[in-house]
Design a protein around this motif. Structure first.
Motif, PDB file in Angstrom:
ATOM      1  N   LYS A 127       0.825  -1.203   0.000  1.00  0.00           N
ATOM      2  CA  LYS A 127       0.000   0.000   0.000  1.00  0.00           C
ATOM      3  C   LYS A 127       0.869   1.266   0.000  1.00  0.00           C
ATOM      4  CE  LYS A 127      -3.812   2.312   2.352  1.00  0.00           C
ATOM      5  NZ  LYS A 127      -4.785   2.267   3.478  1.00  0.00           N
ATOM      6  N   GLY A 128       0.645   2.102  -1.019  1.00  0.00           N
ATOM      7  CA  GLY A 128       1.386   3.349  -1.133  1.00  0.00           C
ATOM      8  C   GLY A 128       2.824   3.195  -1.585  1.00  0.00           C
ATOM      9  N   LYS A 129       3.262   1.970  -1.836  1.00  0.00           N
ATOM     10  CA  LYS A 129       4.642   1.719  -2.243  1.00  0.00           C
ATOM     11  C   LYS A 129       4.794   1.877  -3.763  1.00  0.00           C
ATOM     12  CE  LYS A 129       5.844   0.462   1.963  1.00  0.00           C
ATOM     13  NZ  LYS A 129       6.772   1.270   2.792  1.00  0.00           N
ATOM     14  N   THR A 130       6.035   1.989  -4.216  1.00  0.00           N
ATOM     15  CA  THR A 130       6.325   2.176  -5.635  1.00  0.00           C
ATOM     16  C   THR A 130       6.718   0.857  -6.296  1.00  0.00           C
ATOM     17  OG1 THR A 130       7.080   4.445  -5.252  1.00  0.00           O
ATOM     18  CG2 THR A 130       7.755   3.393  -7.315  1.00  0.00           C
ATOM     19  N   VAL A 131       5.993   0.531  -7.357  1.00  0.00           N
ATOM     20  CA  VAL A 131       6.265  -0.683  -8.127  1.00  0.00           C
ATOM     21  C   VAL A 131       6.647  -0.276  -9.541  1.00  0.00           C
ATOM     22  CG1 VAL A 131       5.358  -2.882  -8.939  1.00  0.00           C
ATOM     23  CG2 VAL A 131       4.528  -1.915  -6.777  1.00  0.00           C
ATOM     24  N   ALA A 132       7.746  -0.784 -10.020  1.00  0.00           N
ATOM     25  CA  ALA A 132       8.201  -0.461 -11.373  1.00  0.00           C
ATOM     26  C   ALA A 132       7.783  -1.537 -12.364  1.00  0.00           C
ATOM     27  CB  ALA A 132       9.720  -0.306 -11.406  1.00  0.00           C
ATOM     28  N   THR A 133       7.453  -1.114 -13.569  1.00  0.00           N
ATOM     29  CA  THR A 133       7.161  -2.026 -14.667  1.00  0.00           C
ATOM     30  C   THR A 133       7.099  -1.204 -15.943  1.00  0.00           C
ATOM     31  OG1 THR A 133       5.779  -3.906 -15.357  1.00  0.00           O
ATOM     32  CG2 THR A 133       4.639  -1.898 -14.625  1.00  0.00           C
ATOM     33  N   GLY A 134       6.891  -1.853 -17.079  1.00  0.00           N
ATOM     34  CA  GLY A 134       6.755  -1.133 -18.339  1.00  0.00           C
ATOM     35  C   GLY A 134       5.295  -0.785 -18.599  1.00  0.00           C
ATOM     36  N   ARG A 135       5.033   0.402 -19.117  1.00  0.00           N
ATOM     37  CA  ARG A 135       3.656   0.809 -19.413  1.00  0.00           C
ATOM     38  C   ARG A 135       3.050  -0.139 -20.461  1.00  0.00           C
ATOM     39  NH1 ARG A 135       0.929   5.554 -18.708  1.00  0.00           N
ATOM     40  NH2 ARG A 135       2.863   6.684 -18.208  1.00  0.00           N
ATOM     41  N   GLY A 136       1.889  -0.693 -20.139  1.00  0.00           N
ATOM     42  CA  GLY A 136       1.211  -1.589 -21.061  1.00  0.00           C
ATOM     43  C   GLY A 136       1.836  -2.971 -21.191  1.00  0.00           C
ATOM     44  N   SER A 137       2.815  -3.279 -20.352  1.00  0.00           N
ATOM     45  CA  SER A 137       3.510  -4.569 -20.423  1.00  0.00           C
ATOM     46  C   SER A 137       2.724  -5.655 -19.703  1.00  0.00           C
ATOM     47  CB  SER A 137       4.893  -4.441 -19.778  1.00  0.00           C
ATOM     48  OG  SER A 137       4.758  -4.231 -18.371  1.00  0.00           O
ATOM     49  N   VAL A 138       3.197  -6.900 -19.814  1.00  0.00           N
ATOM     50  CA  VAL A 138       2.577  -7.984 -19.057  1.00  0.00           C
ATOM     51  C   VAL A 138       2.794  -7.760 -17.562  1.00  0.00           C
ATOM     52  CG1 VAL A 138       2.605  -9.726 -20.863  1.00  0.00           C
ATOM     53  CG2 VAL A 138       4.634  -9.415 -19.448  1.00  0.00           C
ATOM     54  N   GLY A 139       3.894  -7.077 -17.222  1.00  0.00           N
ATOM     55  CA  GLY A 139       4.133  -6.735 -15.815  1.00  0.00           C
ATOM     56  C   GLY A 139       3.095  -5.752 -15.313  1.00  0.00           C
ATOM     57  N   HIS A 140       2.747  -4.774 -16.128  1.00  0.00           N
ATOM     58  CA  HIS A 140       1.688  -3.809 -15.810  1.00  0.00           C
ATOM     59  C   HIS A 140       0.369  -4.533 -15.618  1.00  0.00           C
ATOM     60  CE1 HIS A 140      -0.450   0.210 -17.128  1.00  0.00           C
ATOM     61  NE2 HIS A 140      -0.747  -0.160 -15.899  1.00  0.00           N
ATOM     62  N   TYR A 141       0.094  -5.456 -16.533  1.00  0.00           N
ATOM     63  CA  TYR A 141      -1.162  -6.200 -16.455  1.00  0.00           C
ATOM     64  C   TYR A 141      -1.208  -7.081 -15.203  1.00  0.00           C
ATOM     65  CZ  TYR A 141      -5.127  -9.079 -17.869  1.00  0.00           C
ATOM     66  OH  TYR A 141      -6.340  -9.726 -17.903  1.00  0.00           O
ATOM     67  N   LEU A 142      -0.074  -7.663 -14.819  1.00  0.00           N
ATOM     68  CA  LEU A 142      -0.047  -8.484 -13.607  1.00  0.00           C
ATOM     69  C   LEU A 142      -0.425  -7.651 -12.382  1.00  0.00           C
ATOM     70  CD1 LEU A 142       0.553 -11.046 -12.026  1.00  0.00           C
ATOM     71  CD2 LEU A 142       2.985 -10.399 -12.014  1.00  0.00           C
ATOM     72  N   ILE A 143       0.075  -6.424 -12.299  1.00  0.00           N
ATOM     73  CA  ILE A 143      -0.281  -5.554 -11.177  1.00  0.00           C
ATOM     74  C   ILE A 143      -1.789  -5.316 -11.143  1.00  0.00           C
ATOM     75  CG2 ILE A 143      -0.002  -3.251 -10.175  1.00  0.00           C
ATOM     76  CD1 ILE A 143       2.791  -3.171 -11.493  1.00  0.00           C
ATOM     77  N   ILE A 144      -2.360  -4.995 -12.305  1.00  0.00           N
ATOM     78  CA  ILE A 144      -3.800  -4.722 -12.408  1.00  0.00           C
ATOM     79  C   ILE A 144      -4.619  -5.944 -12.003  1.00  0.00           C
ATOM     80  CG2 ILE A 144      -5.657  -4.322 -14.085  1.00  0.00           C
ATOM     81  CD1 ILE A 144      -3.724  -2.436 -15.549  1.00  0.00           C
ATOM     82  N   ARG A 145      -4.260  -7.112 -12.526  1.00  0.00           N
ATOM     83  CA  ARG A 145      -5.017  -8.337 -12.240  1.00  0.00           C
ATOM     84  C   ARG A 145      -4.889  -8.726 -10.772  1.00  0.00           C
ATOM     85  NH1 ARG A 145      -8.121 -10.883 -12.950  1.00  0.00           N
ATOM     86  NH2 ARG A 145      -7.487 -12.983 -13.530  1.00  0.00           N
TER      87      ARG A 145
END
Length: 317
Positions: A127-145
């Protein structure tokens, strides 16, 4: 603005590479992510005897590859389903002409990682922490899911959109709290002590797409069809020759042989035809991005797929 101008200049320069002086020999410009298409095609030798020349361009992540495809600098390249959906709905001149699928996404192939010394143990701790990934990447999608599955809001974490290289450096220095990435980056990070708090095996299907520039799909249809046929054979070859593949991948990327071997073992894709099941699956990816406020595009989903290449794909799944 300076960064945008530099990026645009890079794409224009790339577009010019190999375009002049091609003569009468057909040329297919193929983009490859680190350790991706190029390594398996070279290792398997399936391009021997091809009635055209392949000119390769290497990219660190799908976003950069898709930008080059959309601009016409590259004819075709393999990307994950999430970055394709993101690029297509963002207006990119791209179209999926082939699909790849892995029945069981291996553990660690896609993961949300924290440093070995981090006190973070679960997704809720971010919560409130910073997570790095590529915009629109599978990593981005994993965060969303993962957030949606835990009934947590999309803004529960702060997402810092970084290239894999920048994210790796930020992760190592402690400038970010977590990193959502994919193999071979996850393989290397885990070997160096990173811990997995969310694994993509539980949240993300294993689809990838051969994505072509919309004009190339028309003007180079026969070349692309032949390339897809050879690519399908290369993937079949790799499943039985991971050691040979790993040797070529290590040479191409500079990665340690152990990482290349692990990546090959975690990437057992096979070519499949684009069908209604795949398009329906992509509707969920699109809906997830939209529900998280990450995509606003309204393009018709089915128009992003060209099924005229299906005869070149392996039918079993």
């Amino acid at each position: 603005m300076k960064r945008l101008l530099l990026a645009f200049g890079f794409i224009l320069a790339l577009a010019g590479c190999g375009r002049g002086g091609e003569g009468d020999e057909p040329v297919l410009h193929v983009g490859s992510q680190r350790g991706g298409t190029k390594a398996v095609m070279v290792a398997s030798g399936v391009l021997e005897g091809a009635p055209y020349r392949v000119e390769w361009s290497e990219f660190p992540a799908a976003q950069h590859l898709l930008e080059a495809i959309g601009s016409g600098a590259v004819d075709v390249g393999l990307v994950g389903d999430a970055p394709f959906m993101f690029a297509y709905q963002s207006g990119g001149r791209v179209k999926a002409i082939g699909a790849q699928y892995v029945k069981e996404r291996p553990t660690g192939a896609l993961a949300l990682l924290v440093p070995a010394t981090s006190k973070i143990r679960t997704l809720a701790d971010l919560k409130g922490k910073t997570v790095a990934t590529g915009r629109g990447s599978v990593g981005h999608y994993l965060i969303i899911r993962a957030l949606a599955a835990a009934n947590l809001p999309a803004d529960y974490v702060k997402i810092s959109f970084l290239s894999p290289g920048d994210a790796k450096a930020a992760f190592a220095s402690g400038a970010i709290d977590a990193w959502s990435s994919w193999a071979p980056y996850t393989s290397a990070a885990i070997r160096e002590g990173a811990r997995t708090i969310v694994d993509g095996h539980d949240f993300v299907r294993g689809y990838g797409f051969d994505v072509a520039n919309v004009e190339s799909a028309k003007t180079k249809h026969d070349l692309l069809a032949d390339f897809l046929r050879r690519e399908a054979k290369a993937l079949e070859w790799k499943r039985a020759h991971n050691e040979e593949f790993a040797a070529v991948m290590a040479k191409e990327t500079g990665l340690p042989i152990e990482i290349a071997r692990d990546y090959g073992a975690k990437n057992g894709r096979q070519s499949v035809p684009i069908d209604a099941e795949i398009i329906a699956d992509q509707q969920r990816v699109l809906d997830d991005f939209r529900n998280a406020g990450a995509i606003e595009g309204k393009r018709k989903l089915a128009d992003g797929f060209d099924t005229s290449f299906n005869a070149e794909k392996v039918a079993s799944r």
